[in-house]
Each structure stands twice: as C-alpha cells, then as structure tokens.
Scaffold this active site. Structure first.
Site, PDB file in Angstrom:
ATOM      1  N   MET A 142       4.743   0.350   4.822  1.00  0.00           N
ATOM      2  CA  MET A 142       5.769   0.909   4.552  1.00  0.00           C
ATOM      3  C   MET A 142       6.169   0.943   3.541  1.00  0.00           C
ATOM      4  O   MET A 142       6.815   1.598   2.732  1.00  0.00           O
ATOM      5  CB  MET A 142       7.131   0.898   4.798  1.00  0.00           C
ATOM      6  N   HIS A 147       4.005  -5.247  -2.334  1.00  0.00           N
ATOM      7  CA  HIS A 147       3.616  -6.571  -2.991  1.00  0.00           C
ATOM      8  C   HIS A 147       2.465  -8.147  -2.996  1.00  0.00           C
ATOM      9  O   HIS A 147       1.577  -7.605  -1.982  1.00  0.00           O
ATOM     10  CB  HIS A 147       4.866  -7.344  -2.408  1.00  0.00           C
ATOM     11  N   GLY A 187       1.608  -9.998  -0.609  1.00  0.00           N
ATOM     12  CA  GLY A 187       1.686  -9.774   1.100  1.00  0.00           C
ATOM     13  C   GLY A 187       0.444  -8.770   1.248  1.00  0.00           C
ATOM     14  O   GLY A 187       0.495  -9.380   1.951  1.00  0.00           O
ATOM     15  N   HIS A 188       1.281  -7.096   1.266  1.00  0.00           N
ATOM     16  CA  HIS A 188       0.691  -5.658   1.392  1.00  0.00           C
ATOM     17  C   HIS A 188      -0.953  -6.476   0.838  1.00  0.00           C
ATOM     18  O   HIS A 188      -1.951  -5.722   1.430  1.00  0.00           O
ATOM     19  CB  HIS A 188       0.970  -5.241   1.515  1.00  0.00           C
ATOM     20  N   GLN A 221      11.519   3.741  13.386  1.00  0.00           N
ATOM     21  CA  GLN A 221      11.460   2.318  13.550  1.00  0.00           C
ATOM     22  C   GLN A 221      13.059   1.932  13.193  1.00  0.00           C
ATOM     23  O   GLN A 221      13.127   0.194  13.386  1.00  0.00           O
ATOM     24  CB  GLN A 221      10.633   1.056  13.499  1.00  0.00           C
ATOM     25  N   GLN A 270       6.165  -8.361  16.147  1.00  0.00           N
ATOM     26  CA  GLN A 270       5.267  -7.675  15.850  1.00  0.00           C
ATOM     27  C   GLN A 270       3.934  -7.190  16.349  1.00  0.00           C
ATOM     28  O   GLN A 270       3.106  -6.279  16.758  1.00  0.00           O
ATOM     29  CB  GLN A 270       5.351  -7.000  14.621  1.00  0.00           C
ATOM     30  N   SER A 326       9.051  -6.281   0.767  1.00  0.00           N
ATOM     31  CA  SER A 326      10.356  -5.107   0.760  1.00  0.00           C
ATOM     32  C   SER A 326      11.370  -5.096  -0.007  1.00  0.00           C
ATOM     33  O   SER A 326      12.254  -4.684  -0.509  1.00  0.00           O
ATOM     34  CB  SER A 326       9.614  -3.724   1.236  1.00  0.00           C
TER      35      SER A 326
END
Ligand code: AMP
Length: 279
Positions: A29, A33, A35-36, A60, A154, A187
């Site tokens: 989305m 950062h 992590g992505h 969502q 998820q 985020s």
C-alpha cells in the site's frame, strides 16, 4: 523501471514477457520502508521479472478515517525504488481495480480464519484483502507472491485465497524487519509521536519476555504481566495470544510439540500496532 497506472498498460507489458520467465510480485500500500524493500529484494534475487504494486485498497479498511489518513506518497516511493533492479511498479487507481464498483458480489470462502483474531477485530478486513489481491494476481499472474510475516494471519488468508482461486502462484512468507529498538516497521509508525515511537519498542520486548519464560511460567500469567506492563507505559492492548502457528487455534498454554506463535495487537498514541514472534 516502468510505472504503470493502468491495468491495460501492465497487461500489454506482461504479455510480452516470455512464458519461461519467472515473475515475482510484491503487493503493497506504499509509503515504503525497509520491511517492504526486504520483500522486493528477495523477489529480485529469486525471479527474472519483478513487479511491485502500490495501491491503498479502500475495501480492506474497516475504519474510514484510517483509510483517509493512510499516507499516499507515490513520488517518494518511486525514489526509494529507483536504485533497485525492479522491472515495474503498478500503481492503479481505485476505478481501475474496481471498474464495476467496490461492492463484493460474493464473499470469498476463507473459512474459519475470516472472523478469527484479526478478522474478529477488523470485520470485513480479510474479504477486502482477498478482493484486492485476487484482482492483482489475475493481472500479474506471478510465479511467486512475497508477503511479510508482519501480517501473520494475512499470509494464511492469502494462501487460502490461492487455494480457492486455484492459481499456480507460490506464497513466500518473509521475516519481519524491525527498527533498532525492536518495533516492527510499519507505514502507520509515522503517526506516532517521537516519545510514543520510542515507547513502542516495548511491544517486541514484552513478546520476547513471554517467549523466554515459557519454561518457568504459565502463559496466562506471562500474558497478564505483559498486558499490565504495556498498560503502565500507556498502551491499550486488544490481545496477546498464543496460537498454533499453522492452524491459528488459540492455545491455553505452551506446548513444545506444536509450532507456536505469539500475536499482539495494541494501541498507543491513537495508533493500532500489531506484531508477532515465533515461540
Ligand atoms: P502494506 O503496505 O502494509 O500492505 O504491506 C505490504 C507487504 O509488506 C505485506 O506483505 C506486509 O506484511 C509487508 N510488510 C509490512 N511491514 C513489514 C515489516 N516490518 N517486515 C516485513 N514485511 C513487512
């Protein structure tokens, strides 16, 4: 690196990719950062063609103000990605993803995970996640789908989606990337005040205390102490749960014979933070 904003443009690009090339896909989305980026780098290391999508999916969000406040910073994200060997960014509009409206015609038969733990706390959330990822998978048709364990439930829900839709895509779960003080990158962390950001490192600390003491105390006692310690620091905790890491069955106590996971959702400074660790 291409930046496609329309479904038909990415489709015509993908149509030219030879069928023997593997495609790695990282849906996000945005407001990217480390992590992505860890997911994207893993995809690049393992595939011939690599695509990252950036789309803040309205269906969502179970709270409208969470959606309204969600950062949308495509230009900044493009800069974060420009030095990576990524082939394309797909950043569609809401109308492009949902040309026939956002209403879900028929719910996905997710099964018991749908209303369990995060699903119970965030009604409709996992249907929305399946709705958008189903659309994206139909467009990209990737060999591998890279998902962060930050959103542990998820990963299982999307694995289920792939079973339901009979896609050939392989799910690759990727480890959680943390700030120096232990807070899982997200985020939403940018909404925390400077003090709250520092305090938020205690979530991971408390999870580790529970794990380290599993041989000397019952889970319920460790859970009570952790909730209390977080409360004293200003957190309001929704849950700290010990679950079977595969089935998500809630466990009363530690059981070394099954894979276990500790899951937490807690509020600080008006921000909902989730995290988890293996046990
Ligand atoms: P989001 O943009 O929050 O929807 O996240 C996109 C993907 O990045 C999801 O698969 C997340 O689980 C993953 N992700 C988000 N934060 C982290 C993190 N701190 N470490 C690893 N993966 C993450």
């Amino acid at each position: 690196m291409y930046i496609f904003k329309k479904r038909e443009d990415i489709l015509s690009y993908l149509a030219k990719v030879p069928s023997d090339k593997s495609i790695g896909f990282v849906p996000t989305m945005g407001d990217l950062h480390e992590g992505h980026l860890s997911l994207i780098n893993r995809s690049i290391a393992e595939n011939d063609i690599n695509i990252c999508s950036i789309f803040v999916n309205p269906t969502q969000f179970n709270q409208k103000n969470d959606f309204d406040n969600y950062p949308q910073v495509l230009e900044k994200d493009v800069i974060s990605l420009k030095d990576l060997d990524l082939d394309a960014i797909f950043a569609p509009s809401v109308d492009d993803i949902y040309p026939n409206g956002k209403e879900l015609k028929e719910p996905y038969p997710i099964g018991k995970l749908e209303h369990h733990i995060e699903g119970e706390k965030r009604p409709g959330h996992f249907q929305g996640v399946c709705q958008v990822v189903d659309q994206l998978l139909k467009i990209v048709n990737p060999s591998k789908l890279y998902l962060g364990e930050k959103d542990y439930q998820q990963v299982a829900v999307l694995q289920r989606l792939i079973e339901i839709t009979k896609m050939k895509t392989e799910v690759v779960p990727c480890p959680i990337i943390r700030e120096k003080h232990g807070l899982a990158m997200s985020s939403r962390n940018s909404r925390l005040s400077k003090d709250a950001f520092e305090t938020a490192g205690n979530i991971y600390k408390e999870l580790k205390i529970i794990r380290e003491n599993q041989n000397s105390s019952d889970f319920s006692e460790l859970q009570r102490v952790a909730v209390e310690s977080l409360k004293n620091l200003g957190f309001e905790t929704e849950y700290i749960l010990l679950v079977n890491a595969k089935t998500f069955e809630i466990l009363e106590n530690f059981n070394s014979e099954i894979p276990m996971r500790l899951l937490v959702a807690t509020w600080l400074d008006g921000v909902r933070l989730i995290d988890n660790i293996s046990v």
